[in-house]
Every structure is written in structure tokens, then in C-alpha cells.
Scaffold this motif. Structure first.
Motif, PDB file in Angstrom:
ATOM      1  N   ASP A 150     -14.129   4.464  11.841  1.00 18.58           N
ATOM      2  CA  ASP A 150     -14.577   3.734  10.792  1.00 18.58           C
ATOM      3  C   ASP A 150     -13.579   3.616   9.733  1.00 18.58           C
ATOM      4  O   ASP A 150     -13.152   2.449   9.189  1.00 18.58           O
ATOM      5  CB  ASP A 150     -15.770   4.714  10.207  1.00 18.58           C
ATOM      6  CG  ASP A 150     -16.884   4.910  10.729  1.00 18.58           C
ATOM      7  OD1 ASP A 150     -17.220   3.992  11.741  1.00 18.58           O
ATOM      8  OD2 ASP A 150     -17.740   5.423  10.309  1.00 18.58           O
ATOM      9  N   ALA A 151     -12.468   4.460   9.779  1.00 20.05           N
ATOM     10  CA  ALA A 151     -11.331   4.242   9.044  1.00 20.05           C
ATOM     11  C   ALA A 151     -10.554   3.143   9.359  1.00 20.05           C
ATOM     12  O   ALA A 151     -10.158   2.249   8.451  1.00 20.05           O
ATOM     13  CB  ALA A 151     -10.401   5.543   8.985  1.00 20.05           C
TER      14      ALA A 151
ATOM     15  N   LYS B 105     -16.045   8.919  15.573  1.00 19.00           N
ATOM     16  CA  LYS B 105     -16.592   7.910  14.427  1.00 19.00           C
ATOM     17  C   LYS B 105     -15.720   7.687  13.570  1.00 19.00           C
ATOM     18  O   LYS B 105     -15.698   6.629  12.767  1.00 19.00           O
ATOM     19  CB  LYS B 105     -18.036   8.626  14.159  1.00 19.00           C
ATOM     20  CG  LYS B 105     -18.745   7.580  13.197  1.00 19.00           C
ATOM     21  CD  LYS B 105     -20.015   8.311  12.887  1.00 19.00           C
ATOM     22  CE  LYS B 105     -20.722   7.746  11.569  1.00 19.00           C
ATOM     23  NZ  LYS B 105     -20.290   6.555  11.033  1.00 19.00           N
ATOM     24  N   SER B 106     -15.343   8.810  12.653  1.00 19.80           N
ATOM     25  CA  SER B 106     -14.540   8.743  11.467  1.00 19.80           C
ATOM     26  C   SER B 106     -13.237   8.050  11.577  1.00 19.80           C
ATOM     27  O   SER B 106     -12.987   7.142  10.688  1.00 19.80           O
ATOM     28  CB  SER B 106     -13.932  10.189  10.894  1.00 19.80           C
ATOM     29  OG  SER B 106     -15.374  10.925  10.590  1.00 19.80           O
TER      30      SER B 106
ATOM     31  N   GLU C  60     -11.754   0.566  11.009  1.00 20.04           N
ATOM     32  CA  GLU C  60     -12.366  -0.798  10.811  1.00 20.04           C
ATOM     33  C   GLU C  60     -12.268  -0.958   9.271  1.00 20.04           C
ATOM     34  O   GLU C  60     -12.148  -2.355   8.672  1.00 20.04           O
ATOM     35  CB  GLU C  60     -13.869  -0.277  11.052  1.00 20.04           C
ATOM     36  CG  GLU C  60     -14.663  -1.791  11.030  1.00 20.04           C
ATOM     37  CD  GLU C  60     -16.157  -1.490  11.888  1.00 20.04           C
ATOM     38  OE1 GLU C  60     -16.089  -0.564  12.397  1.00 20.04           O
ATOM     39  OE2 GLU C  60     -16.978  -2.329  11.315  1.00 20.04           O
ATOM     40  N   ASP C  61     -12.447   0.004   8.206  1.00 23.96           N
ATOM     41  CA  ASP C  61     -12.322  -0.372   6.775  1.00 23.96           C
ATOM     42  C   ASP C  61     -11.084  -0.859   6.594  1.00 23.96           C
ATOM     43  O   ASP C  61     -10.989  -2.018   5.644  1.00 23.96           O
ATOM     44  CB  ASP C  61     -12.252   1.000   6.100  1.00 23.96           C
ATOM     45  CG  ASP C  61     -13.906   1.472   6.078  1.00 23.96           C
ATOM     46  OD1 ASP C  61     -14.864   0.863   6.384  1.00 23.96           O
ATOM     47  OD2 ASP C  61     -14.191   2.618   5.143  1.00 23.96           O
TER      48      ASP C  61
ATOM     49  N   GLU D 266      -7.546  10.000   5.625  1.00 26.81           N
ATOM     50  CA  GLU D 266      -8.667   9.172   5.146  1.00 26.81           C
ATOM     51  C   GLU D 266     -10.024   9.676   6.145  1.00 26.81           C
ATOM     52  O   GLU D 266     -11.057   9.989   5.504  1.00 26.81           O
ATOM     53  CB  GLU D 266      -8.586   7.694   4.785  1.00 26.81           C
ATOM     54  CG  GLU D 266      -9.867   7.392   4.219  1.00 26.81           C
ATOM     55  CD  GLU D 266      -9.504   5.959   3.632  1.00 26.81           C
ATOM     56  OE1 GLU D 266      -9.549   5.413   2.656  1.00 26.81           O
ATOM     57  OE2 GLU D 266      -9.443   5.031   4.700  1.00 26.81           O
ATOM     58  N   ALA D 267      -9.554   9.587   7.369  1.00 28.49           N
ATOM     59  CA  ALA D 267     -10.683   9.822   8.367  1.00 28.49           C
ATOM     60  C   ALA D 267     -11.072  11.153   8.279  1.00 28.49           C
ATOM     61  O   ALA D 267     -12.575  11.622   8.331  1.00 28.49           O
ATOM     62  CB  ALA D 267     -10.308   9.383   9.696  1.00 28.49           C
TER      63      ALA D 267
END
Lengths: 389, 277, 205
Positions: free
Chosen positions: C171-172, C167-168, C174-175, C46-47
Motif C-alpha cells: 500500500d505504501a 499489505k502495508s 502504491e500510494d 510509513e508502512a
């Protein structure tokens, strides 16, 4: 920070399994009723529908078996809801009798078959394309079926919506043939690219109820029986019936009914046919495949082209009715030497290919049925055999 | 007294009659009872879905002017479940024979009872397979004759009332064709009931069951129903030996429990309100 | 010779890296059932897909194999279309158990790299370069949760190899844990992974 899940042109993005993309496609197409029974590798579709449908005011029910599941979605469709079920392997075998009933009463439903290996319990967690012929001839009796396919997760989303369009348009069951690999594979999907109005609900009858005949076909031969409980009381039966829906034994009426079930699809087959071609303009060796076999074939073709071998691919998006005319048109245009049919089964799609070509072109096949996807190299090897044959 | 034309308003008699049922068959009387029940309750014909499977009794949808669906063998209940879930406001009636409901369709029967979904099931029990010509059913008494039990039935029979109650049905009654007024009343109560309701009706098949079991005259079978019926209140004071081979009639259960489509509607409400928060 | 025999013979032959020309990068994450292998694969996929905007196909093997101890997630990354969605020759193997390491280290590309948990490598197998990191030990000692070993590993491969942007992947993660009580734990674990990756990068360069 969260990942930016919006595409550059403003559509929602998801990184999901084929089965989840199927759920999203169905919801987008207006599916509001799902009945199912857990079975690997299709279960994620039922789980997704169980999670999402209540949010939209739709209905999910886990029935006591697959026979009940298919019956419930046909009943729901008769009551006016856009309906779907999903299953695999033994589940699709159990559903077949009632799928035949839906052909007979002309009820739109979508049946997703995430194919696994068979016969019997077979290979529950492994892929297969061995229900290809079953989607054509599965239930008993004479009938014509519609089956669509997908080879990427985005296509699963797109073709699920398409399956509802076709089911609604022809008022008949539509199979979506996936397989374990496509169902469980995750890829990026762009949602809602399609117009919200894409799947049109058929217009309500205009004539007064007392004159209403559910099976008076218009010129396009398709009937759209009115939903139950709207003042159009009539009979639906799995028996061969007349235009009013009552059982008949009059030979002319029997002939009319059976021919209509066939001709309403065959007359409009060009509207159903869909395929994708790669490098076919000048191809000498054309591979015909669908689903995960088509992905391996695409890899093989790209690789062969790098080595200047004139290979091409026809990736079928509609399997039944078999798109013989568009395939022939492609083959007639190119400088064909052999056709190679690549399948994750012992050879099913090869039969309509043989029928279509009637000995005019040499046909080779590459088959794999050990539960693992065909690999590009296996297809390359067969193409090479054809080159040196 | 009802005018004949009142019943006729509910029948497709102009087009579809005569029926497929043999002279002396009980199914026609039961069709009349269903119509009278719907009529007495002032239910609109448009609001009734009559769903059946396969068998003699499953031909009823053809003759009655409701929304009618004649489906596959044993599967009427799941088809009806789909209709009821989409249209909880409609009266969904399943009419089924003993073979259809208890043999091939037995699993659907117990699960519909378990869910307590608002379907009224009219189970027409004539102790035999009629449509296929007199084969043994799950309700054929031990020792009775059928074409697939030419030496006498050795398969113990089912008690659909007990089965439905064990599975969770909230309205359960039994009556006979002989007591047709009582039958009509039970169907009325069943149609008013919220939740899964079963009315088992002991019917007669003179041509097959009767002929194979020395009661070829419908009158003999009706007399047999009359002579062997024991009201539930009376049966409570009788021993199992005394009740052997008897038909216990009455309302066995009438219970107020949340119906399945209501339960589902509450789930939708809960999920949607959580989404809004 | 039957077709089946012929095919088996062909399969025994060493495969050519047929899709190399398209910049295809094959990642396999492997370990035991219950180690969170599949969800690690999903997060990474996903990232790279949604976050970094590359094409990704992620598939997994489960079923009888999972009971045998080895479960795996394959992540194929490419700038172009991805045809065959399973690993053919592996560019990066992340192995959490000896079984996983020994089973897949022979399927590596000549210049492939193996990132393995320290406990996974008992004997050297194959020719590929191996980097061992005590993911499980750190997860157990520092975080008291062995399950975050795979999150640490995700952070590690981001800074050590650069196959996914920090970052990706952050973020993944964290989501994924946004509404979970384990959010903070996992965010700390990914930072630990980033740090480890930077340290190893320095050490190896």
C-alpha cells in the motif's frame, strides 16, 4: 489499495518530518503568509508552505535574504495576516534586528529556528541547541522573549499551533526552537486534534478611529494594534514611542513603554509555561532538557529506572520565559540530590537553572556539541557519577 | 491654488509639528508633493500605507495621516512587500533616502524592481547621510566632501535610475525639489502605475552637504538643481562629456507589465482550479 | 582529563542494549547517494507506522557523509515510546554497497541480521549473520531499472523477516507511485521482492 490514513478516532494521519509537521501545524493555526529564504536544515518548511499556501489562497514568497523575509512577515502581520518564517544558523542571526522591531511595535509573528551548529556557517546538516540563549537575548536592547520547544514530530505540530496562539495572545514574536534531528526526523502525526477556533484573532477595536490609540494597554498590559487599511490610521515605529505610536523622549513614557514590553509577558508567564515530567515523584536525580536532548534523557531515565535508580526528567516545552517556578515546585516535592542539565551545546540552559537554584542543589551537566545527538548512555554515565560523587 | 487646509487634512500637524527637518531641507517640499499627488488622485487616506526605513526622510511617516510604518534601516521595501502582498488593493508608498535605499537597502531595491511589485518608491537623494551628521553616501559625487571623506570622496557614485531600469522597474522617473510641480506630477503617475515605480527626487541638504561643499545657503543648492537639470529629451542629443555632473530629469520608462501581486493571484487561481479538477 | 576526552573514552566503550526491554527494533538502510536510500527508509517507516500501527522514528544522515559514498536511513520500531531516534545497536542492516556493509556491520546486535546486495559483500566483516541477495542485478536485468532494487529489497524483508506486513508495504509503495508512470513497474518489483523473500525463507529454514 492505499494505506488507511485515518486514526481510530477519525483524525488524518501522516508519517512526516518535523519540518512538514510544522507546516501542517501552521496551516491549521491559520497561518496564511510565509516569507523565507532557503537554509539547511529548515528549508523543507519553506518548501511545504510554497506548496500548500496557494491552495488555501495564502501567500508564500521567497525573499532575497533572511532580513527581507522577517521584514515581509512583519509587514504582512501589520496588514492583518497570520504570518511565519523559518530559518536556521546564519539566517536567525540576520533576522534578529527586525525581530527586535517586532517586539517594539508589538506585532505577532512566529519564527521557527531549526537549530544547527555554529558559530558562523558551523554545521549546516548537524543538530545543535546552541541558539537557546540567542532566543532569549538575541536582539539588542532590553526586552523579554518567548520561546517554545518540541521533542517529537507530533509535538512540533502541536507546538507550532501553540506558538501562534501565544504570539496572537501577547501580540509579540514567538520562537519555536527545533533542531536538525527533530526537523528531519519522521514520525506519525495525528492532525486536527485541536479545535479550529484554537487560535483566536484578536477583536477589532471598538472605539472610533479618531480616538484610537494603538498602544493603550488594557489591564492585562497587552496591546493589539489594528490591522492597516481598516480605517484606524496610526503610526508604528521602532523608536520608543508613546501610546499613539509616535516617537517620544519623555522619561515617563519611555519607562512605561519598556516596562510594558517586559511586564505583558512576565505578568502572564504562567499561561506560557509548559513542561512534561517523567518519574519525578520520588526522583533523586532530575534531568532538565528539551528537544532532542530530552529524548536521549528519556531513554536514560527509563534505563536507570529499570536498574532501580531514582532518576526523573523535566522536558521543557517552553524555554523562555524560563519556567523556574514550576521546576522549583517539582524539585521541592521530590527528594532531590542533583540536577543534571543535558544539552546539545556547551552549556546554555544551565545558566537559568543555576540562577533558579542559587547553590541550593548540586548541578551537573552533560553537553555534546559535535553535531551528533546526545546519547542516553552519556547521560546515564553522568547520573552514575552523581550517585558515586 | 490649493487652500492650506487641504494639505493640513493629510498632516498630523496638531500633534507632531514642528518636524525634525532643518530649515532649508528639501524633504518637507517632497512631503507636500506626495500629499498633493494623493489628494489630486482622490485616494482615501485609509488606503495608503507609507513605509520608511531610517534617515531624515524616513521620519516622514510620523507627520502624515496615512497608515504609517517607520521600520529599520534599509528595510522599508521588504516590510512594504509584506503589506502589499496581503493588501494588493492598498497604495503602498516607500519613502527612502539615498543611503537607506542604495547602501544598506540596495539589495531589496533591486529585488522589488525585479519582481515588479506594485510599490511606489520615493527616493529622496540629497547626496549625503543627514541623520547621522554628514557622512558619505553611495550618491555623493566624486571629489565632494563628507565627514567620512574629509579629503574628498573617492567612491564613485550610483545612478539609481539606471540601477532600477536594469533591475526591471516598470516606471522610472527623476525630478528635483526645484521643479516641485513636475515632481508632483511624476508621483501621481507613479501612484497610478501598476508595478514597481521609482521617482528619484534630487533634494538639498544645506546644513550638511551644502556646508561641507561651499553651498550653505539652500538657495544656492536649489539654483544648482535648476542650472544643472537637463530634460531627458534634450539630454538624448548630448555627449557623455556634456552630461557630466548634470541631473537628467524626466520619465525614463513607463511600461505595462504584469504586476507581482496580480501574478501571484493568477498562480493561486491556477493552483486552486487544478485542485478542483 | 577534560569532559570532552572523558566522553570520547566513554563512547569507545561497548554500549549496552539499554532499550531492549521495550521491544525496540533498530533498522538501518544504507548505500550510496542516488540509490534511493532515504525514500526507501521513508516507505518502510510509513508502512510500519501508518499501515501496521507501530511506533516508528525514522531519521537519516546526509551532508558530507553522502559525498563520501555512504548515505543511511534509520528506522526505529517499537511498541512503546521511542526515545533515542537513531540506531544504537542494529537489528537489521540492509546494505547496498561494500562501503555501507563494511561501515555498519560492526554495529550489529549479536543476534542481528544483515541483508546485503550480492555486490556489497566482498569480505566478511563482524559476527552478524549475512544474507546476500542480487537485488541490483535483478533490478537491472529483469526490470531494466537499477533504481527498483530498493523496492525489491523492501518486498524481500517483508516476507523473509516479517518486520512489515505485505499489505502495508504494498500500500505504501502504491500510494507513493499512485500518480506516477512508474506505478506498474514498482508494483511488479515489490511482488518480485515478496517472491524472493519467500524463496530465501524456505532455503534458510
Amino acid at each position: 489499495m492505499a494505506l488507511n490514513r485515518i486514526s481510530s478516532d477519525g483524525h488524518p494521519l501522516m508519517f512526516v518530518q518535523g519540518n512538514e509537521a510544522c507546516v501542517q501545524g501552521a496551516l491549521h493555526a491559520g497561518c496564511r503568509f510565509f516569507a523565507g529564504y532557503p537554509i539547511t536544515p529548515s528549508t523543507e518548511i519553506a518548501e511545504g508552505m510554497a506548496r500548500e499556501l496557494p491552495k488555501l489562497g495564502g501567500t508564500f514568497i521567497q525573499m532575497e535574504d533572511e532580513i527581507a523575509s522577517i521584514a515581509a512577515i512583519i509587514g504582512a502581520s501589520a496588514a492583518g495576516a497570520r504570518s511565519m518564517t523559518a530559518t536556521s544558523g546564519p539566517g536567525i542571526s540576520l533576522m534578529l534586528e527586525n525581530i527586535g522591531f517586532a517586539y517594539m511595535i508589538q506585532m505577532p509573528i512566529v519564527v521557527v529556528n531549526v537549530q544547527r551548529g555554529g558559530p558562523s556557517t558551523g554545521l549546516p546538516t548537524k543538530l545543535s541547541q546552541s541558539d537557546t540563549m540567542q532566543a532569549r537575548w538575541g536582539t539588542h536592547g532590553d526586552f523579554t522573549s518567548i520561546a517554545l520547544a518540541a521533542s517529537t514530530v507530533q509535538e512540533v505540530y502541536d507546538m507550532t499551533i501553540r506558538a501562534f496562539e501565544v504570539a496572537e495572545h501577547f501580540s509579540t514574536p514567538v520562537f519555536l526552537l527545533l533542531d536538525e534531528l527533530i526537523g528531519h526526523m519522521r514520525e506519525k502525526v495525528v492532525l486536527n486534534k485541536h479545535d479550529n477556533q484554537a487560535v483566536v484573532k484578536h477583536a477589532f477595536p471598538e472605539i472610533p478611529p479618531e480616538w484610537y490609540l494603538p498602544y493603550t494597554e488594557s489591564l492585562d498590559l497587552v496591546s493589539h494594534p489594528a490591522p492597516f487599511g481598516k480605517g484606524y490610521r496610526y503610526n508604528m515605529t521602532g523608536l520608543v514611542h508613546d501610546r499613539a505610536g509616535f516617537p517620544t523622549s519623555i522619561p515617563a513614557e519611555i519607562t512605561e513603554r519598556l516596562e510594558t514590553l517586559r511586564n505583558k509577558i512576565l505578568k502572564h508567564k504562567r499561561e506560557i509555561w509548559q513542561l512534561r515530567e517523567y518519574y519525578t515523584e520520588d526522583a533523586k536525580y532530575v534531568i532538565i532538557a528539551y528537544g532532542s536532548a530530552a529524548r536521549a534523557a528519556r531513554g536514560a531515565v527509563e534505563s536507570l529506572r529499570l536498574k532501580k535508580t531514582k532518576a526523573g526528567l523535566i522536558d521543557l516545552k517552553s524555554i523562555w520565559p524560563f519556567p523556574d517556578e514550576p521546576i522549583k515546585e517539582i524539585l521541592d516535592r521530590c527528594n532531590i540530590k542533583s540536577v543534571i542539565v543535558a544539552e546539545n551545546n556547551m552549556g546554555q540552559l544551565i545558566h537559568p537553572v543555576r540562577e533558579m537554584l542559587g547553590g541550593s542543589v548540586k548541578i551537573a551537566s552533560v553537553n555534546r556539541y559535535d553535531g551528533h545527538p546526545l546519547e542516553p548512555q552519556e547521560i546515564i554515565n553522568v547520573v552514575k557519577e552523581e550517585i558515586y560523587a | 491654488m490649493l487652500e492650506l487646509s487641504d494639505v493640513h487634512r493629510y498632516l498630523r500637524w496638531k500633534k507632531r509639528f514642528p518636524t525634525v527637518w532643518c530649515p532649508g531641507c528639501g524633504i518637507g517640499s517632497i512631503m507636500g508633493a506626495i500629499i498633493r499627488a494623493v489628494m489630486d488622485l482622490n485616494i482615501s487616506k485609509d488606503d495608503v500605507a507609507l513605509v520608511s526605513g531610517i534617515g531624515c526622510s524616513s521620519r516622514m511617516p510620523v507627520y502624515v495621516d496615512f497608515n504609517t510604518l517607520h521600520t529599520t534601516h534599509g528595510r522599508a521595501i521588504p516590510f512594504a512587500t509584506g503589506i502589499k502582498l496581503v493588501r494588493p488593493d492598498m497604495k503602498v508608498i516607500v519613502v527612502s533616502g539615498d543611503g537607506d535605499a542604495l547602501a544598506i537597502g540596495g539589495n531589496h531595491f533591486i529585488h522589488a524592481a525585479r519582481r515588479n511589485i506594485g510599490i511606489t518608491m520615493i527616493l529622496i537623494n540629497n547626496s549625503i547621510y543627514g541623520m547621522t551628521g554628514g557622512q558619505v553616501a553611495p550618491t555623493t559625487p566624486l571629489g565632494a566632501f563628507a565627514h567620512t571623506m574629509p579629503y574628498g570622496n573617492i567612491d564613485p557614485d550610483f545612478n539609481p535610475v539606471e540601477l532600477a531600469m536594469a533591475a526591471g522597474a516598470t516606471f522610472v522617473a527623476r525630478s528635483t525639489v526645484y521643479s516641485i510641480v513636475q515632481t508632483t506630477n511624476y508621483i501621481k503617475k507613479a501612484l497610478q502605475h501598476q508595478g514597481f515605480s521609482l521617482v528619484e527626487i534630487i533634494s538639498q541638504c544645506p546644513v550638511l552637504f551644502g556646508r561641507l561643499n561651499k553651498m550653505p545657503d539652500p538657495k544656492q543648492l536649489l539654483k544648482w538643481q535648476k542650472d544643472n537639470s537637463i530634460p531627458l529629451a534634450k539630454a538624448k542629443n548630448m555627449s557623455p562629456e556634456e552630461l557630466e555632473g548634470k541631473i537628467i530629469t524626466g520619465i525614463f520608462r513607463e511600461e505595462d507589465k504584469m504586476e507581482y501581486t496580480q501574478r501571484y493571484a493568477e498562480l493561486v487561481k491556477r493552483v486552486q482550479s487544478e485542485l478542483e479538477d | 582529563m577534560s569532559h570532552q576526552d572523558k566522553r570520547e573514552k566513554k563512547n569507545r566503550k561497548k554500549k549496552t542494549p539499554i532499550e531492549e526491554h521495550l521491544g525496540r527494533y533498530d533498522i538501518r538502510i544504507s548505500g550510496a547517494g542516488g540509490q534511493g536510500i532515504i525514500s526507501t527508509g521513508m516507505l518502510l517507516g510509513e508502512a510500519i507506522s501508518i499501515g501496521d500501527g507501530k511506533n516508528v522514528s525514522q531519521s537519516q544522515s546526509y551532508g558530507p557523509e553522502a559525498r563520501g559514498g555512504a548515505t543511511r536511513a534509520d528506522i526505529i520500531v517499537s511498541d512503546g515510546d521511542i526515545y533515542f531516534p537513531e540506531c544504537q545497536e542494529i537489528d537489521l542492516l540492509v546494505a547496498f554497497t561494500p562501503e555501507a556493509y563494511e561501515k555498519y556491520s560492526t554495529a550489529m546486535k549479536p543476534d542481528g541480521i544483515i541483508v546485503a546486495d550480492k555486490n556489497a559483500v566482498n569480505i566478511m566483516v563482524g559476527q552478524a549473520k549475512v544474507v546476500t541477495v542480487p537485488f541490483i542485478e535483478i533490478a537491472t536485468k529483469k526490470f531494466k531499472r537499477p533504481i527498483v532494487a530498493n523496492i525489491i529489497a523492501l518486498g524481500f524483508i517483508s516476507t523473509f523477516l516479517g518486520i512489515v506486513s505485505q499489505k502495508s508495504i504494498k500500500d505504501a509503495v502504491e500510494d507513493r507511485f499512485a500518480s506516477s508512470s512508474h506505478l506498474e513497474l514498482n508494483m511488479k518489483a515489490i511482488e518480485e521482492g515478496f517472491k524472493l523473500g519467500r524463496e530465501y525463507k524456505k532455503k534458510f529454514s
